[in-house]
Design a protein around this motif. Structure first.
Motif, PDB file in Angstrom:
ATOM      1  N   GLY A  24       0.835  -0.966   0.031  1.00  0.00           N
ATOM      2  CA  GLY A  24      -0.038  -0.027  -0.037  1.00  0.00           C
ATOM      3  C   GLY A  24       0.889   1.331   0.050  1.00  0.00           C
ATOM      4  O   GLY A  24       1.958   1.229  -0.051  1.00  0.00           O
ATOM      5  N   ALA A  25       0.174   2.313  -0.051  1.00  0.00           N
ATOM      6  CA  ALA A  25       0.805   3.747   0.058  1.00  0.00           C
ATOM      7  C   ALA A  25       1.607   3.794   1.193  1.00  0.00           C
ATOM      8  O   ALA A  25       2.781   4.722   1.158  1.00  0.00           O
ATOM      9  CB  ALA A  25      -0.188   4.856  -0.187  1.00  0.00           C
ATOM     10  N   ASP A  26       1.373   3.232   2.310  1.00  0.00           N
ATOM     11  CA  ASP A  26       2.216   3.328   3.650  1.00  0.00           C
ATOM     12  C   ASP A  26       3.217   2.348   3.521  1.00  0.00           C
ATOM     13  O   ASP A  26       3.993   2.433   4.549  1.00  0.00           O
ATOM     14  CB  ASP A  26       1.005   3.058   4.683  1.00  0.00           C
ATOM     15  CG  ASP A  26       0.380   1.641   4.589  1.00  0.00           C
ATOM     16  OD1 ASP A  26       0.598   0.960   3.842  1.00  0.00           O
ATOM     17  OD2 ASP A  26      -0.391   1.457   5.583  1.00  0.00           O
ATOM     18  N   GLY A  27       3.220   1.681   2.471  1.00  0.00           N
ATOM     19  CA  GLY A  27       4.603   0.612   2.618  1.00  0.00           C
ATOM     20  C   GLY A  27       4.343  -0.756   3.212  1.00  0.00           C
ATOM     21  O   GLY A  27       5.282  -1.502   3.245  1.00  0.00           O
ATOM     22  N   VAL A  28       3.131  -0.925   3.640  1.00  0.00           N
ATOM     23  CA  VAL A  28       2.689  -2.147   4.486  1.00  0.00           C
ATOM     24  C   VAL A  28       2.148  -3.040   3.341  1.00  0.00           C
ATOM     25  O   VAL A  28       1.383  -2.855   2.418  1.00  0.00           O
ATOM     26  CB  VAL A  28       1.626  -1.946   5.426  1.00  0.00           C
ATOM     27  CG1 VAL A  28       1.343  -3.361   6.170  1.00  0.00           C
ATOM     28  CG2 VAL A  28       2.526  -0.844   6.526  1.00  0.00           C
ATOM     29  N   ARG A  61      -0.222  -6.154   2.448  1.00  0.00           N
ATOM     30  CA  ARG A  61      -1.393  -6.549   2.533  1.00  0.00           C
ATOM     31  C   ARG A  61      -1.967  -7.560   1.709  1.00  0.00           C
ATOM     32  O   ARG A  61      -1.739  -7.634   0.565  1.00  0.00           O
ATOM     33  CB  ARG A  61      -2.560  -5.540   2.740  1.00  0.00           C
ATOM     34  CG  ARG A  61      -2.313  -4.428   3.894  1.00  0.00           C
ATOM     35  CD  ARG A  61      -3.379  -3.159   3.761  1.00  0.00           C
ATOM     36  NE  ARG A  61      -2.956  -2.401   4.953  1.00  0.00           N
ATOM     37  CZ  ARG A  61      -2.298  -1.478   5.059  1.00  0.00           C
ATOM     38  NH1 ARG A  61      -1.630  -1.008   3.945  1.00  0.00           N
ATOM     39  NH2 ARG A  61      -2.193  -0.724   6.320  1.00  0.00           N
ATOM     40  N   THR A  78      -3.723  -7.045   6.736  1.00  0.00           N
ATOM     41  CA  THR A  78      -2.361  -7.673   6.841  1.00  0.00           C
ATOM     42  C   THR A  78      -2.399  -8.961   6.941  1.00  0.00           C
ATOM     43  O   THR A  78      -3.197  -9.671   7.358  1.00  0.00           O
ATOM     44  CB  THR A  78      -1.602  -6.830   8.138  1.00  0.00           C
ATOM     45  OG1 THR A  78      -2.338  -7.388   9.130  1.00  0.00           O
ATOM     46  CG2 THR A  78      -1.572  -5.491   7.955  1.00  0.00           C
TER      47      THR A  78
END
Length: 545
Positions: A395-399, A401, A531
């Motif tokens: 995702g945009a937050d680098g996490v 999923r 996640t």
């Protein structure tokens, strides 16, 4: 004189016996006439009562009167259930924008129907015809470069939402009808809301109602047939009145429609037919033989009509040509052996042949599938079916999923339903074991009077599982949906045996817990990105893979 006297006395005795017999026969005839008159008067009174009740907005359920106030509350509950059902079924319905599991098949069937190309399927045609008609009315048109060739294939410009909307409409409509079925079984409003909420918050029913599939139609028509049957059985009108004939027709049409979607619905019209004929459980009064014959005649109409329309539409050569005989192929436009001089198809012959082919193909479904499961696993929610997955999306937050559509029953719904079925069985066994001591203490008690209704639900649950117990064929978790309906009704039935205040409290608490479980496992139904850790936290059983 003695002889004469004796003779006279004998003759006199004979005349006396004759008079006595005549008087006895007369009294017997009068008794029978009075009994017949009493039955007629009682029926007339019941009809008058029914008519007055209908005029006032009420009705009968067995011997119990449903008042106008209760009917008003029923409508309010139905409206609330429908609004929530529509919200849950249509929420996030565009996701995933990819071909999910059996959309791979039914998307093709819709395309071929609209292109009028002949195809073969193991199920009757009504469900596919409804999807095609609904999609066409909503603007769906087959895209030449997209033919549902692969699970996971992105839809792009295909108007797939039109088809998903149709499935969702049937899924949402089933929920209030489930509530009304429980009411017609004699359950209180609070207890009736429980099985409706079990279906409302069940992820399995939710998923099947949001995709291009026909199972939402199957369940809708099956539940509707049960509602119509209960209205028929609770109807106090005389035979052959417009009201009774209307409910006979509605029951037959709904049951036949369910069977015209998938043969797996057979247990519903089968159970309805048995109780209509014998009148032993949910039905107190057997239907007349002429009424049973009328119901059978009505039931033929939707089934045969769906095939007639199917043959009429798909009259061009397609992928299903080789399943039919040479004479059939010669009447398909565009086939290599097509002969325009041949007369129109002979419907009955084609109907019999296609049904025979469907039966043989269903019988031969013995190949193993990675996600198949067995009936004894369904009732405990042992394993689901992975419909769609997309792993390690950053995702945009680098996490990282993961997105999944994982077919699984709401754990609380499945386990609560099974627990109620087991408790009911134990309760009935105790009633049988200690029948002599219980009989005097519980004579005429509410609980004992309700046993036939519970047995009816238990038989419905078993009958829907029986084909998968007896026949070795590839089957999946969604095949449990018809049986689960009866188990869900059993939850309401068992709660309804509680005192009124405890019944209401129990229903509210259980519905709240069902909603909480629904929210917790919702990401698997809606295909939300969560996640890997969140996915693992939801795996309560080892086979939820």
């Amino acid at each position: 004189r003695a002889q004469s006297s004796s003779s006279c006395s004998g003759e006199g005795g004979g005349h006396g016996d004759g008079r006595a017999k005549a008087e006895g026969n007369g009294a017997e005839k009068k008794g029978k006439l009075k009994a017949t008159s009493a039955v007629v008067v009682d029926q007339v009174q019941k009809n008058d009562q029914q008519q007055k009740l209908n005029e006032n907005g009420g009705r009968y359920v067995g011997d119990r009167v449903i008042t106008e106030v209760e009917v008003l509350w029923e409508r309010r509950v139905c409206l609330i259930l429908l609004i929530v059902a529509l919200s849950t079924r249509y929420f996030h319905i565009a996701y995933p924008p990819n071909v999910v599991f059996d959309e791979f098949h039914f998307g093709k069937f819709v395309n071929w129907t609209l292109q009028r190309k002949y195809f073969f399927d193991i199920h009757p045609p009504l469900g596919k015809l409804i999807l095609s008609l609904g999609g066409w009315l909503l603007g769906y048109q087959p895209v030449p470069e997209f033919n549902y060739d692969k699970i996971g294939h992105q839809f792009d410009h295909t108007q797939y939402l039109a088809l998903r909307f149709i499935a969702a409409a049937f899924g949402a409509g089933t929920i209030p009808v489930c509530f009304l079925v429980a009411r017609e079984l004699g359950l209180s409003i609070a207890a009736s809301a429980l099985p409706a909420c079990c279906m409302l918050f069940d992820h399995m029913h939710l998923i099947e109602s949001r995709l291009i599939l026909v199972d939402s139609q199957l369940i809708f028509f099956s539940v509707l047939s049960m509602y119509c049957a209960l209205r028929l059985w609770n109807c106090r009108a005389r035979a052959w009145t417009s009201e009774k004939v209307g409910w006979i027709a509605a029951t037959a049409f709904a049951g036949s429609a369910a069977l015209s979607v998938k043969w797996t619905a057979l247990a519903f019209p089968g159970l309805i037919a048995l109780d209509s004929f014998f009148g032993l459980l949910a039905n107190d009064n057997p239907l007349q033989l002429s009424e049973c014959a009328l119901a059978a005649a009505f039931a033929l109409i939707p089934y045969c009509l769906s095939f007639y329309i199917h043959f009429l539409i798909v009259n061009r050569s397609g992928t299903g040509d080789n399943f039919m005989n040479d004479e059939f192929k010669r009447r398909l436009i565009g086939h290599a052996t097509y002969d325009a001089r041949l007369p129109k198809r002979w419907f009955i012959e084609n109907l019999i042949e296609l049904n025979a082919r469907m039966y043989i193909s269903n019988k031969n479904l013995t190949a193993k599938h990675n996600w198949q499961s067995y009936w004894y696993q369904w009732i405990v929610n042992w394993r689901g079916v992975l419909y769609f997955s997309k792993y390690n999306v950053i995702g945009a937050d680098g996490v990282k999923r993961t997105q999944k559509v994982y077919l699984l029953g709401n754990p609380l719904v499945v386990w609560l339903s099974l627990a109620c079925v087991c408790v009911f069985v134990c309760w009935v066994l105790l009633l049988i074991r200690y029948r002599d001591s219980i009989k005097a203490a519980a004579r005429g008690s509410f609980s004992r009077q309700r046993v036939p209704v519970g047995v009816f639900l238990l038989i419905g649950w078993v009958l829907n599982l029986l084909p998968y117990i007896l026949v070795d064929r590839s089957s999946f978790l969604y095949h449990y949906l018809p049986a689960l309906f009866f188990a869900e009704l059993m939850t309401g039935f068992m709660v309804d045996l509680l005192p009124s205040r405890a019944r209401f409290v129990a229903a509210v608490i259980l519905i709240a817990l069902l909603a909480a479980a629904f929210i917790y496992w919702a990401p698997w139904a809606y295909g939300m990105f969560i996640t890997p850790t969140a996915h693992d936290a939801r795996k309560l059983l080892p086979r939820w893979d």
